[in-house]
Design a protein around this motif. Structure first.
Motif, PDB file in Angstrom:
ATOM      1  N   GLN A  36     -28.154 104.623 102.470  1.00 21.70           N
ATOM      2  CA  GLN A  36     -29.156 105.135 103.406  1.00 21.70           C
ATOM      3  C   GLN A  36     -30.538 105.203 102.754  1.00 21.70           C
ATOM      4  OE1 GLN A  36     -27.744 108.896 104.900  1.00 21.70           O
ATOM      5  NE2 GLN A  36     -25.983 107.993 105.961  1.00 21.70           N
ATOM      6  N   ASN A  37     -30.577 105.645 101.501  1.00 24.69           N
ATOM      7  CA  ASN A  37     -31.859 105.707 100.792  1.00 24.69           C
ATOM      8  C   ASN A  37     -32.451 104.313 100.587  1.00 24.69           C
ATOM      9  OD1 ASN A  37     -31.522 108.478 100.634  1.00 24.69           O
ATOM     10  ND2 ASN A  37     -30.717 108.438  98.542  1.00 24.69           N
ATOM     11  N   ILE A  38     -31.578 103.358 100.275  1.00 28.44           N
ATOM     12  CA  ILE A  38     -32.062 101.986 100.084  1.00 28.44           C
ATOM     13  C   ILE A  38     -32.681 101.456 101.367  1.00 28.44           C
ATOM     14  CG2 ILE A  38     -31.312  99.612  99.689  1.00 28.44           C
ATOM     15  CD1 ILE A  38     -29.261 100.662  97.707  1.00 28.44           C
ATOM     16  N   GLU A  39     -31.987 101.663 102.473  1.00 25.98           N
ATOM     17  CA  GLU A  39     -32.500 101.160 103.754  1.00 25.98           C
ATOM     18  C   GLU A  39     -33.822 101.835 104.115  1.00 25.98           C
ATOM     19  OE1 GLU A  39     -30.878 100.336 108.305  1.00 25.98           O
ATOM     20  OE2 GLU A  39     -29.671 101.472 106.869  1.00 25.98           O
ATOM     21  N   THR A  40     -33.923 103.127 103.856  1.00 29.91           N
ATOM     22  CA  THR A  40     -35.164 103.850 104.168  1.00 29.91           C
ATOM     23  C   THR A  40     -36.322 103.357 103.307  1.00 29.91           C
ATOM     24  OG1 THR A  40     -33.929 105.830 104.825  1.00 29.91           O
ATOM     25  CG2 THR A  40     -36.253 106.117 104.252  1.00 29.91           C
ATOM     26  N   ASP A  41     -36.074 103.197 102.015  1.00 27.55           N
ATOM     27  CA  ASP A  41     -37.144 102.778 101.104  1.00 27.55           C
ATOM     28  C   ASP A  41     -37.553 101.325 101.342  1.00 27.55           C
ATOM     29  OD1 ASP A  41     -37.177 105.290  99.945  1.00 27.55           O
ATOM     30  OD2 ASP A  41     -35.711 104.760  98.399  1.00 27.55           O
ATOM     31  N   LEU A  42     -36.607 100.488 101.733  1.00 29.52           N
ATOM     32  CA  LEU A  42     -36.977  99.108 102.060  1.00 29.52           C
ATOM     33  C   LEU A  42     -37.856  99.062 103.307  1.00 29.52           C
ATOM     34  CD1 LEU A  42     -33.635  97.159 101.430  1.00 29.52           C
ATOM     35  CD2 LEU A  42     -35.675  97.193  99.991  1.00 29.52           C
ATOM     36  N   GLY A  43     -37.580  99.962 104.245  1.00 30.65           N
ATOM     37  CA  GLY A  43     -38.399 100.007 105.454  1.00 30.65           C
ATOM     38  C   GLY A  43     -39.823 100.467 105.194  1.00 30.65           C
ATOM     39  N   LYS A  44     -40.053 101.170 104.091  1.00 28.85           N
ATOM     40  CA  LYS A  44     -41.396 101.649 103.763  1.00 28.85           C
ATOM     41  C   LYS A  44     -42.237 100.614 103.021  1.00 28.85           C
ATOM     42  CE  LYS A  44     -39.927 106.498 103.320  1.00 28.85           C
ATOM     43  NZ  LYS A  44     -39.813 107.646 102.374  1.00 28.85           N
ATOM     44  N   MET A  45     -41.627  99.521 102.621  1.00 26.15           N
ATOM     45  CA  MET A  45     -42.363  98.517 101.847  1.00 26.15           C
ATOM     46  C   MET A  45     -43.393  97.811 102.728  1.00 26.15           C
ATOM     47  SD  MET A  45     -39.355  96.799  99.491  1.00 26.15           S
ATOM     48  CE  MET A  45     -40.569  95.867  98.543  1.00 26.15           C
ATOM     49  N   ARG A  46     -44.527  97.471 102.134  1.00 24.42           N
ATOM     50  CA  ARG A  46     -45.598  96.738 102.815  1.00 24.42           C
ATOM     51  C   ARG A  46     -45.875  95.460 102.019  1.00 24.42           C
ATOM     52  NH1 ARG A  46     -43.917  99.401 105.983  1.00 24.42           N
ATOM     53  NH2 ARG A  46     -44.863 101.057 107.264  1.00 24.42           N
ATOM     54  N   ILE A  47     -44.929  94.567 102.131  1.00 17.91           N
ATOM     55  CA  ILE A  47     -45.026  93.330 101.353  1.00 17.91           C
ATOM     56  C   ILE A  47     -46.220  92.492 101.802  1.00 17.91           C
ATOM     57  CG2 ILE A  47     -43.782  91.197 100.748  1.00 17.91           C
ATOM     58  CD1 ILE A  47     -41.178  92.694 101.127  1.00 17.91           C
ATOM     59  N   GLU A  48     -46.576  92.598 103.082  1.00 17.99           N
ATOM     60  CA  GLU A  48     -47.691  91.792 103.583  1.00 17.99           C
ATOM     61  C   GLU A  48     -49.017  92.163 102.922  1.00 17.99           C
ATOM     62  OE1 GLU A  48     -47.363  95.478 106.077  1.00 17.99           O
ATOM     63  OE2 GLU A  48     -45.969  93.961 105.292  1.00 17.99           O
ATOM     64  N   LYS A  49     -49.091  93.353 102.315  1.00 16.95           N
ATOM     65  CA  LYS A  49     -50.324  93.777 101.655  1.00 16.95           C
ATOM     66  C   LYS A  49     -50.356  93.421 100.170  1.00 16.95           C
ATOM     67  CE  LYS A  49     -51.204  97.656 104.803  1.00 16.95           C
ATOM     68  NZ  LYS A  49     -51.469  99.119 104.907  1.00 16.95           N
ATOM     69  N   TRP A  50     -49.283  92.849  99.679  1.00 17.30           N
ATOM     70  CA  TRP A  50     -49.256  92.494  98.264  1.00 17.30           C
ATOM     71  C   TRP A  50     -50.243  91.361  97.985  1.00 17.30           C
ATOM     72  CZ3 TRP A  50     -43.372  92.235  96.619  1.00 17.30           C
ATOM     73  CH2 TRP A  50     -42.828  93.525  96.734  1.00 17.30           C
ATOM     74  N   LYS A  51     -50.828  91.402  96.818  1.00 14.72           N
ATOM     75  CA  LYS A  51     -51.721  90.333  96.392  1.00 14.72           C
ATOM     76  C   LYS A  51     -50.889  89.265  95.685  1.00 14.72           C
ATOM     77  CE  LYS A  51     -55.746  93.360  95.850  1.00 14.72           C
ATOM     78  NZ  LYS A  51     -56.788  93.872  94.918  1.00 14.72           N
ATOM     79  N   ALA A  52     -50.298  88.417  96.508  1.00 16.12           N
ATOM     80  CA  ALA A  52     -49.419  87.375  95.976  1.00 16.12           C
ATOM     81  C   ALA A  52     -49.441  86.181  96.902  1.00 16.12           C
ATOM     82  CB  ALA A  52     -47.992  87.904  95.829  1.00 16.12           C
ATOM     83  N   ASP A  53     -48.917  85.084  96.412  1.00 18.33           N
ATOM     84  CA  ASP A  53     -48.821  83.869  97.203  1.00 18.33           C
ATOM     85  C   ASP A  53     -47.915  84.106  98.411  1.00 18.33           C
ATOM     86  OD1 ASP A  53     -47.049  81.114  97.527  1.00 18.33           O
ATOM     87  OD2 ASP A  53     -49.185  80.741  97.201  1.00 18.33           O
ATOM     88  N   SER A  54     -48.231  83.451  99.515  1.00 20.06           N
ATOM     89  CA  SER A  54     -47.448  83.641 100.739  1.00 20.06           C
ATOM     90  C   SER A  54     -45.991  83.226 100.544  1.00 20.06           C
ATOM     91  CB  SER A  54     -48.070  82.844 101.889  1.00 20.06           C
ATOM     92  OG  SER A  54     -48.111  81.457 101.573  1.00 20.06           O
ATOM     93  N   GLY A  55     -45.760  82.218  99.716  1.00 19.44           N
ATOM     94  CA  GLY A  55     -44.387  81.791  99.453  1.00 19.44           C
ATOM     95  C   GLY A  55     -43.583  82.865  98.738  1.00 19.44           C
ATOM     96  N   ILE A  56     -44.205  83.536  97.772  1.00 16.66           N
ATOM     97  CA  ILE A  56     -43.520  84.615  97.056  1.00 16.66           C
ATOM     98  C   ILE A  56     -43.237  85.777  97.998  1.00 16.66           C
ATOM     99  CG2 ILE A  56     -43.763  86.325  95.220  1.00 16.66           C
ATOM    100  CD1 ILE A  56     -45.300  84.301  93.605  1.00 16.66           C
ATOM    101  N   LYS A  57     -44.213  86.114  98.837  1.00 20.75           N
ATOM    102  CA  LYS A  57     -43.992  87.192  99.804  1.00 20.75           C
ATOM    103  C   LYS A  57     -42.818  86.869 100.724  1.00 20.75           C
ATOM    104  CE  LYS A  57     -48.831  88.728 100.101  1.00 20.75           C
ATOM    105  NZ  LYS A  57     -49.984  88.909 101.021  1.00 20.75           N
ATOM    106  N   ARG A  58     -42.759  85.617 101.156  1.00 16.48           N
ATOM    107  CA  ARG A  58     -41.686  85.213 102.057  1.00 16.48           C
ATOM    108  C   ARG A  58     -40.322  85.299 101.366  1.00 16.48           C
ATOM    109  NH1 ARG A  58     -43.971  81.109 103.617  1.00 16.48           N
ATOM    110  NH2 ARG A  58     -43.135  79.603 102.125  1.00 16.48           N
ATOM    111  N   ASP A  59     -40.283  84.916 100.097  1.00 18.66           N
ATOM    112  CA  ASP A  59     -39.019  84.978  99.355  1.00 18.66           C
ATOM    113  C   ASP A  59     -38.559  86.421  99.145  1.00 18.66           C
ATOM    114  OD1 ASP A  59     -39.022  82.246  99.224  1.00 18.66           O
ATOM    115  OD2 ASP A  59     -39.891  82.146  97.210  1.00 18.66           O
ATOM    116  N   VAL A  60     -39.501  87.291  98.792  1.00 21.72           N
ATOM    117  CA  VAL A  60     -39.150  88.700  98.590  1.00 21.72           C
ATOM    118  C   VAL A  60     -38.708  89.328  99.909  1.00 21.72           C
ATOM    119  CG1 VAL A  60     -40.016  90.958  97.884  1.00 21.72           C
ATOM    120  CG2 VAL A  60     -40.700  88.918  96.613  1.00 21.72           C
TER     121      VAL A  60
END
Length: 234
Positions: A57-81
């Motif tokens: 449950q904690n894993i699912e909650t913390d994954l839902g809080k992630m904002r990968i779209e705001k990371w300063k990274a290549d779009s391909g890396i964001k898509r893979d993560v």
């Protein structure tokens, strides 16, 4: 950067295949009657599964809080993560609950224990990739929360692995006891010697066939001595 992206994509592909196999395995479960287990054994399993449910449950909650779209990274890396994140979420939502139910219904089942352990092993590997990416590209809170989840998951996996070893040793001890019991019973009641059946398959000598002698032919009847002449008509 392209080399790093290709490496991450390769790990993502392998991880998705492993987690997908566990999801399919969990869906093919069947209801089987199981014998009652010892109270201590059931309590140990319940404690492990309770901790695992809370961790998932904690894993699912913390994954839902992630904002990968705001990371300063290549779009391909964001898509893979993001693909790894979705894979972990699908596992904790579908495959993992099914495997937990199997083990809860059969606490002493080695197969159910091993299936759950393998799933946790794959889940730990994929989650580790997400944590690694969050540490390099995400926020401090994202990395800290996911790291705590990883530690809890590792604790459950270790406890389940130790229990699996205990079950295997107990099963081996039980098999040894049964083998010794069978040997004792066989020594106390030796089987009767088998009866010998002698089969005489020699053929008796054949008797010679006697040939019948041919009878001599009967001689012809003799002609009359004075045959009478028949008078001729004048």
């Amino acid at each position: 950067m392209p080399t790093s992206r290709n490496f991450i994509r390769l790990r993502v592909a392998c991880s998705l295949v492993v987690l997908a196999s566990f999801a399919a395995s969990a869906q093919s479960t069947t209801d089987n009657s199981v014998p009652p287990v010892a109270y201590a054994s059931a309590t140990e399993v319940n404690n492990i599964l309770t901790q695992l449910r809370q961790t998932s449950q904690n894993i699912e909650t913390d994954l839902g809080k992630m904002r990968i779209e705001k990371w300063k990274a290549d779009s391909g890396i964001k898509r893979d993560v993001q693909g790894n994140v979705e894979s972990v979420r699908r596992n904790v939502q579908s495959a993992l609950p099914e495997l937990i139910t199997q083990l809860s219904n059969s606490p002493d089942d080695i197969a159910a224990t091993f299936n759950l352990y393998r799933n946790l092993d794959a889940l730990y590997d994929v989650s580790g990739q997400v944590v690694e990416a969050a540490g390099a590209l995400g926020s401090k809170d994202e990395f800290q929360n996911l790291s705590n989840d990883m530690s809890a998951l590792q604790s459950v996996r270790r406890a389940l692995g130790e229990r699996m070893q205990t079950l295997a040793a107990a099963k081996e001890s039980e098999l040894t006891r049964l083998r010794n019991q069978i040997k004792t019973l066989q020594a106390a009641n030796p089987p009767a010697p088998p009866k010998k059946i002698i089969v005489d398959d020699t053929e008796p000598p054949k008797k010679p066939v006697k040939k019948k002698s041919a009878k001599p032919a009967a001689p012809p009847a003799p002609a009359p001595a004075n045959p009478q002449s028949v008078p001729q008509a004048k």
